[in-house]
Design a protein around this motif. Structure first.
Motif, PDB file in Angstrom:
ATOM      1  N   PRO B  18     -53.053  26.395  57.168  1.00 32.41           N
ATOM      2  CA  PRO B  18     -53.884  25.542  56.306  1.00 32.41           C
ATOM      3  C   PRO B  18     -55.069  26.310  55.735  1.00 32.41           C
ATOM      4  CG  PRO B  18     -54.360  25.110  58.590  1.00 32.41           C
ATOM      5  CD  PRO B  18     -53.234  26.112  58.579  1.00 32.41           C
ATOM      6  N   LEU B  19     -55.698  25.673  54.741  1.00 32.50           N
ATOM      7  CA  LEU B  19     -56.843  26.293  54.067  1.00 32.50           C
ATOM      8  C   LEU B  19     -57.930  25.255  53.831  1.00 32.50           C
ATOM      9  CD1 LEU B  19     -58.075  28.716  52.362  1.00 32.50           C
ATOM     10  CD2 LEU B  19     -57.084  27.538  50.367  1.00 32.50           C
ATOM     11  N   SER B  20     -59.165  25.684  54.018  1.00 34.92           N
ATOM     12  CA  SER B  20     -60.303  24.854  53.619  1.00 34.92           C
ATOM     13  C   SER B  20     -61.417  25.768  53.129  1.00 34.92           C
ATOM     14  CB  SER B  20     -60.797  24.008  54.794  1.00 34.92           C
ATOM     15  OG  SER B  20     -61.901  23.205  54.390  1.00 34.92           O
ATOM     16  N   GLU B  22     -65.176  25.722  51.130  1.00 40.43           N
ATOM     17  CA  GLU B  22     -66.255  24.765  50.881  1.00 40.43           C
ATOM     18  C   GLU B  22     -67.250  25.303  49.856  1.00 40.43           C
ATOM     19  OE1 GLU B  22     -67.660  22.966  54.400  1.00 40.43           O
ATOM     20  OE2 GLU B  22     -69.371  21.977  53.433  1.00 40.43           O
ATOM     21  N   LEU B  64     -52.333  23.078  46.182  1.00 37.95           N
ATOM     22  CA  LEU B  64     -53.708  22.892  46.605  1.00 37.95           C
ATOM     23  C   LEU B  64     -54.180  21.475  46.302  1.00 37.95           C
ATOM     24  CD1 LEU B  64     -55.056  26.210  45.069  1.00 37.95           C
ATOM     25  CD2 LEU B  64     -54.564  25.803  47.489  1.00 37.95           C
ATOM     26  N   SER B  65     -55.241  21.060  46.991  1.00 37.43           N
ATOM     27  CA  SER B  65     -55.879  19.779  46.717  1.00 37.43           C
ATOM     28  C   SER B  65     -57.381  19.971  46.808  1.00 37.43           C
ATOM     29  CB  SER B  65     -55.414  18.699  47.699  1.00 37.43           C
ATOM     30  OG  SER B  65     -55.769  19.061  49.032  1.00 37.43           O
ATOM     31  N   SER B  67     -61.314  17.784  47.313  1.00 35.25           N
ATOM     32  CA  SER B  67     -61.993  16.545  47.686  1.00 35.25           C
ATOM     33  C   SER B  67     -63.485  16.710  47.471  1.00 35.25           C
ATOM     34  CB  SER B  67     -61.703  16.176  49.146  1.00 35.25           C
ATOM     35  OG  SER B  67     -62.177  17.189  50.024  1.00 35.25           O
ATOM     36  N   ILE B  75     -64.599  20.553  48.205  1.00 33.92           N
ATOM     37  CA  ILE B  75     -63.750  21.248  49.159  1.00 33.92           C
ATOM     38  C   ILE B  75     -62.384  21.480  48.549  1.00 33.92           C
ATOM     39  CG2 ILE B  75     -62.648  21.107  51.424  1.00 33.92           C
ATOM     40  CD1 ILE B  75     -65.030  19.386  52.313  1.00 33.92           C
ATOM     41  N   SER B  77     -58.498  22.596  49.507  1.00 33.75           N
ATOM     42  CA  SER B  77     -57.664  22.600  50.706  1.00 33.75           C
ATOM     43  C   SER B  77     -56.209  22.872  50.383  1.00 33.75           C
ATOM     44  CB  SER B  77     -57.753  21.241  51.414  1.00 33.75           C
ATOM     45  OG  SER B  77     -59.073  20.900  51.720  1.00 33.75           O
ATOM     46  N   SER B  78     -55.507  23.273  51.436  1.00 30.39           N
ATOM     47  CA  SER B  78     -54.048  23.359  51.373  1.00 30.39           C
ATOM     48  C   SER B  78     -53.509  23.072  52.764  1.00 30.39           C
ATOM     49  CB  SER B  78     -53.595  24.732  50.910  1.00 30.39           C
ATOM     50  OG  SER B  78     -52.191  24.842  51.001  1.00 30.39           O
ATOM     51  N   LYS B  79     -52.370  22.421  52.848  1.00 33.39           N
ATOM     52  CA  LYS B  79     -51.747  22.170  54.144  1.00 33.39           C
ATOM     53  C   LYS B  79     -50.940  23.379  54.595  1.00 33.39           C
ATOM     54  CE  LYS B  79     -51.457  17.160  53.649  1.00 33.39           C
ATOM     55  NZ  LYS B  79     -50.549  15.978  53.579  1.00 33.39           N
TER      56      LYS B  79
END
Lengths: 111, 116
Positions: B18-20, B22, B64-65, B67, B75, B77-79
Motif C-alpha cells: 500500500p501507499l500513503s 501526505e 491511485l486514490s 482524500s 492524501i 493512496s493506493s491499495k
C-alpha cells in the motif's frame, strides 16, 4: 483548448551570456501564462506570471518574459546566465481552471 | 505566508504494497489542492484536484486514490502499488478562484517513489 509548446527541449549557454527559452501558446480566450523552474528532485517554483496587465513581466532571479499576442508567444529571458540557473523550465497556461504544462526545457549553463 | 509540506521525501516500496503520501498547507484557508505525477521524460500529469473537504476530482483512471479529510490536508493512496506507479509526486495548492484570479499554483517539495 489551451496548450503550450516549448520550442526547445534543451538549451545550452555559457555563464554570463543571455538566456532565451521559447514558448508559444494557444488559447481561445485571454490567457494567464506562467513560467516555473524546477531544480533536480525539487518542487516547481513560480518564476513569473502574466495576467493581462503589463506585457513585459519581471520575475525572480533576474528573469523576465514578454507577452506578444500577435505572435502568441511568451518567451523567457535573462541578460546573464548564472550557474545556479541550470534547471528545467516549464511554460504554463491556464485552461478551464487547471494549469496546462509545456513539456519543459532543460537549461544547461557552461562555465 | 503560506507553506506546503509533503512527506516522505523519498520512498521505496515493493509491488503490491500500500501507499500513503501526505500533503499539508499552512497559512491559508480553503485552498484548492492538487496531486501531480512526474514520470521520467513525461512531463507533469494532473492526477487529482480538490476544491473542498471530501470533494475529489480524478483526472485519469489509475491505481491511485485521493482524500481530503481536513481543509488543508490532502492524501494520495493506493491499495496495491504497480511498477508503473514509480515517479515524482508533487502536491500543489492555489487560492480559490474568483473573478480576476490568476490561477497560479504553489508546489511542495515532492516525494520520489520507487516501486521495486
Amino acid at each position: 483548448a489551451q496548450s503550450v509548446t516549448q520550442l526547445d527541449s534543451h538549451v545550452s549557454v555559457s555563464e554570463g551570456t543571455p538566456v532565451l527559452l521559447r514558448c508559444n501558446y494557444s488559447s481561445s480566450y485571454s490567457p494567464s501564462l506562467f513560467w516555473y523552474v524546477q531544480h533536480p528532485n525539487k518542487g516547481l517554483q513560480l518564476l513569473l506570471k502574466y495576467t493581462s496587465a503589463a506585457t513585459l513581466v519581471k520575475g525572480i532571479n533576474g528573469f523576465e518574459a514578454e507577452f506578444k499576442k500577435s505572435e502568441t508567444s511568451f518567451h523567457l529571458t535573462k541578460p546573464s546566465a548564472h550557474m545556479s540557473d541550470a534547471a528545467e523550465y516549464f511554460c504554463v497556461v491556464n485552461g478551464k481552471g487547471k494549469l496546462v504544462f509545456g513539456a519543459g526545457t532543460i537549461l544547461r549553463v557552461k562555465s | 505566508s503560506q507553506t506546503i509540506h509533503q512527506w516522505p521525501a523519498t520512498l521505496v516500496q515493493p509491488v503490491g504494497s500500500p501507499l500513503s503520501l501526505e500533503c499539508t498547507v499552512e497559512g491559508t484557508s480553503n485552498p484548492n489542492l492538487y496531486w501531480y505525477r512526474q514520470a521520467a521524460g513525461r512531463g507533469l500529469q494532473l492526477l487529482f484536484y480538490s476544491v473542498g473537504i471530501g470533494q475529489i476530482s480524478s483526472e485519469v483512471p489509475q491505481n491511485l486514490s485521493a482524500s481530503r479529510p481536513q481543509d488543508r490536508q490532502f492524501i494520495l493512496s493506493s491499495k496495491k502499488l504497480l511498477l508503473s506507479d514509480s515517479g515524482f509526486y508533487l502536491c500543489a495548492w492555489s487560492f480559490i478562484r474568483t473573478s480576476g484570479s490568476s490561477y497560479e499554483q504553489y508546489f511542495g517539495p515532492g516525494t520520489r517513489l520507487t516501486v521495486t
